[in-house]
Write a protein that holds these residues in place. Sequence first.
Motif, PDB file in Angstrom:
ATOM      1  N   TYR A 202      18.938 -48.173 114.127  1.00 26.21           N
ATOM      2  CA  TYR A 202      17.820 -47.260 114.830  1.00 26.21           C
ATOM      3  C   TYR A 202      16.541 -48.050 114.348  1.00 26.21           C
ATOM      4  O   TYR A 202      16.441 -48.612 113.052  1.00 26.21           O
ATOM      5  CB  TYR A 202      17.806 -46.239 113.947  1.00 26.21           C
ATOM      6  N   GLN A 203      15.526 -48.043 115.205  1.00 27.37           N
ATOM      7  CA  GLN A 203      14.093 -48.624 114.771  1.00 27.37           C
ATOM      8  C   GLN A 203      14.292 -50.204 114.255  1.00 27.37           C
ATOM      9  O   GLN A 203      13.913 -50.511 113.320  1.00 27.37           O
ATOM     10  CB  GLN A 203      13.237 -47.907 113.775  1.00 27.37           C
TER      11      GLN A 203
ATOM     12  N   THR B 202      28.386 -43.226  99.865  1.00 23.56           N
ATOM     13  CA  THR B 202      27.079 -42.344  99.314  1.00 23.56           C
ATOM     14  C   THR B 202      26.365 -42.055 100.962  1.00 23.56           C
ATOM     15  O   THR B 202      26.704 -42.371 101.935  1.00 23.56           O
ATOM     16  CB  THR B 202      25.982 -43.424  98.657  1.00 23.56           C
ATOM     17  N   SER B 203      25.379 -41.024 100.593  1.00 18.49           N
ATOM     18  CA  SER B 203      24.694 -40.672 101.732  1.00 18.49           C
ATOM     19  C   SER B 203      23.882 -41.721 102.315  1.00 18.49           C
ATOM     20  O   SER B 203      23.382 -42.486 101.731  1.00 18.49           O
ATOM     21  CB  SER B 203      23.794 -39.422 100.924  1.00 18.49           C
ATOM     22  N   GLY B 204      23.968 -41.421 103.819  1.00 20.25           N
ATOM     23  CA  GLY B 204      23.382 -42.785 104.437  1.00 20.25           C
ATOM     24  C   GLY B 204      24.143 -44.177 104.439  1.00 20.25           C
ATOM     25  O   GLY B 204      23.414 -45.145 105.074  1.00 20.25           O
ATOM     26  N   SER B 205      25.408 -43.990 104.212  1.00 18.51           N
ATOM     27  CA  SER B 205      26.104 -45.300 104.363  1.00 18.51           C
ATOM     28  C   SER B 205      26.783 -45.526 105.726  1.00 18.51           C
ATOM     29  O   SER B 205      27.254 -46.668 105.944  1.00 18.51           O
ATOM     30  CB  SER B 205      27.294 -45.453 103.293  1.00 18.51           C
ATOM     31  N   GLY B 206      26.640 -44.499 106.604  1.00 18.19           N
ATOM     32  CA  GLY B 206      27.151 -44.896 108.062  1.00 18.19           C
ATOM     33  C   GLY B 206      28.326 -43.952 108.475  1.00 18.19           C
ATOM     34  O   GLY B 206      28.812 -44.213 109.672  1.00 18.19           O
ATOM     35  N   LYS B 207      28.780 -43.208 107.362  1.00 20.22           N
ATOM     36  CA  LYS B 207      30.017 -42.318 107.583  1.00 20.22           C
ATOM     37  C   LYS B 207      29.839 -41.644 108.983  1.00 20.22           C
ATOM     38  O   LYS B 207      30.709 -41.688 109.858  1.00 20.22           O
ATOM     39  CB  LYS B 207      30.384 -41.484 106.448  1.00 20.22           C
ATOM     40  N   THR B 208      28.879 -40.750 109.063  1.00 18.55           N
ATOM     41  CA  THR B 208      28.824 -39.807 110.277  1.00 18.55           C
ATOM     42  C   THR B 208      28.623 -40.733 111.720  1.00 18.55           C
ATOM     43  O   THR B 208      29.212 -40.345 112.703  1.00 18.55           O
ATOM     44  CB  THR B 208      27.575 -38.819 110.277  1.00 18.55           C
ATOM     45  N   THR B 209      27.867 -41.651 111.541  1.00 16.98           N
ATOM     46  CA  THR B 209      27.746 -42.605 112.635  1.00 16.98           C
ATOM     47  C   THR B 209      28.893 -43.116 113.192  1.00 16.98           C
ATOM     48  O   THR B 209      29.246 -42.924 114.392  1.00 16.98           O
ATOM     49  CB  THR B 209      26.678 -43.898 112.123  1.00 16.98           C
TER      50      THR B 209
ATOM     51  N   VAL C 261      22.130 -49.753 110.567  1.00 17.76           N
ATOM     52  CA  VAL C 261      22.823 -48.628 109.954  1.00 17.76           C
ATOM     53  C   VAL C 261      24.129 -48.633 109.834  1.00 17.76           C
ATOM     54  O   VAL C 261      24.728 -48.328 108.751  1.00 17.76           O
ATOM     55  CB  VAL C 261      22.394 -47.257 110.429  1.00 17.76           C
TER      56      VAL C 261
HETATM   57  P1  ADP Z   1      26.346 -40.573 106.293  1.00 17.41           P
HETATM   58  O1  ADP Z   1      26.756 -39.806 107.064  1.00 17.41           O
HETATM   59  O2  ADP Z   1      26.906 -41.780 105.464  1.00 17.41           O
HETATM   60  O3  ADP Z   1      25.252 -39.840 105.336  1.00 17.41           O
HETATM   61  P2  ADP Z   1      24.548 -41.702 108.791  1.00 17.41           P
HETATM   62  O4  ADP Z   1      25.891 -42.280 109.537  1.00 17.41           O
HETATM   63  O5  ADP Z   1      24.317 -40.205 108.949  1.00 17.41           O
HETATM   64  O6  ADP Z   1      25.204 -41.670 107.158  1.00 17.41           O
HETATM   65  O7  ADP Z   1      23.401 -42.396 108.554  1.00 17.41           O
HETATM   66  C1  ADP Z   1      23.346 -43.628 108.148  1.00 17.41           C
HETATM   67  C2  ADP Z   1      21.842 -44.132 108.588  1.00 17.41           C
HETATM   68  O8  ADP Z   1      21.369 -44.054 109.778  1.00 17.41           O
HETATM   69  C3  ADP Z   1      20.934 -43.175 107.405  1.00 17.41           C
HETATM   70  O9  ADP Z   1      20.126 -44.304 106.789  1.00 17.41           O
HETATM   71  C4  ADP Z   1      20.041 -42.412 108.455  1.00 17.41           C
HETATM   72  O10 ADP Z   1      19.033 -41.995 107.960  1.00 17.41           O
HETATM   73  C5  ADP Z   1      20.106 -43.174 109.570  1.00 17.41           C
HETATM   74  N1  ADP Z   1      20.134 -42.587 111.237  1.00 17.41           N
HETATM   75  C6  ADP Z   1      21.153 -41.567 111.598  1.00 17.41           C
HETATM   76  N2  ADP Z   1      20.669 -41.218 112.758  1.00 17.41           N
HETATM   77  C7  ADP Z   1      19.731 -41.605 112.853  1.00 17.41           C
HETATM   78  C8  ADP Z   1      18.374 -41.189 113.996  1.00 17.41           C
HETATM   79  N3  ADP Z   1      18.840 -40.589 115.111  1.00 17.41           N
HETATM   80  N4  ADP Z   1      17.364 -41.908 113.818  1.00 17.41           N
HETATM   81  C9  ADP Z   1      17.155 -42.805 112.865  1.00 17.41           C
HETATM   82  N5  ADP Z   1      17.906 -43.118 111.818  1.00 17.41           N
HETATM   83  C10 ADP Z   1      19.057 -42.232 111.816  1.00 17.41           C
END
Ligand code: ADP
Length: 242
Positions: free
Chosen positions: A14-15, A38-45, A19
């Motif tokens: 992203y930008q 941890t939060s933000g580690s890419g799990k949901t992605t 991630v």
């Molecule tokens: P987790 O599930 O581990 O908390 P995410 O997979 O949700 O982490 O996010 C991984 C990183 O990608 C985070 O730093 C988040 O801020 C960034 N991120 C997720 N979606 C977007 C988006 N649509 N635009 C910009 N950054 C994003």
Amino acid sequence: MNQIIEYKNIGKSYQGKWVVRHCNLTINEGDFLCIVGTSGSGKTTLLKMINGLIVPDEGDITIFGTRVIDQDIISLRRKIGYAIQGDGLFPHMTVAENIGYVPRLEGAPKEEVDAIVERMLSLVGLPLDSKEKYPKELSGGQQQRVGIARAYANSPKILLMDEPFGAVDSITRYQLQEDLKHIHKQTDCTIVFITHDMHEAFKLGTHILVMHEGKIQQYGTTEEVKNHPSNDYVKQLVEMTR
Ligand code: ADP
């Protein structure tokens, strides 16, 4: 073991900032994979790439042997159950309508939908008389159960769960974990489950994926991760459960 989900050198940015990157992962049919980190580690992605909600910028993700980008996304999503924190139920629909939503979309006749609803209620331990209730008439734990029942109603081959038990009290959480273990044992469903809680991951998962700053720290069976953490980061997480 048949592989059902494969990540090949996956990256998402992203930008201009990666991630997740260089992720390689094979998930076999019937696995219960818990993704921690941890939060933000890419799990949901990583999770959302399975049902095509997020498309990788690099690499390929393959489901049922075919790349996600080469599949009809609507029909793929109907083969994949998805449950999120806070249940995501439709507030204006009854429990029965919520659970029967996807089977109805698939064109199942009313009797079949009714039978599915009853089977799902029993699978997640809810009384039959909750059918006609609205989500707001149920407790948080019961709503979460309906969320699981809805995600599972179409007997999906894959069930995705993003911190589904994050918002419920610890007793309800314990019961929901037991329910989910039961569903996994009773079916051949492959489950991908995100959690912050290492205890939960060790209790539920046949396999664990540890993410940190967009990179895979360790991927292995629960026993491997528990007994042979691959680096200090994983060791620290494992020690928290002792
Ligand atoms: P987790 O599930 O581990 O908390 P995410 O997979 O949700 O982490 O996010 C991984 C990183 O990608 C985070 O730093 C988040 O801020 C960034 N991120 C997720 N979606 C977007 C988006 N649509 N635009 C910009 N950054 C994003």
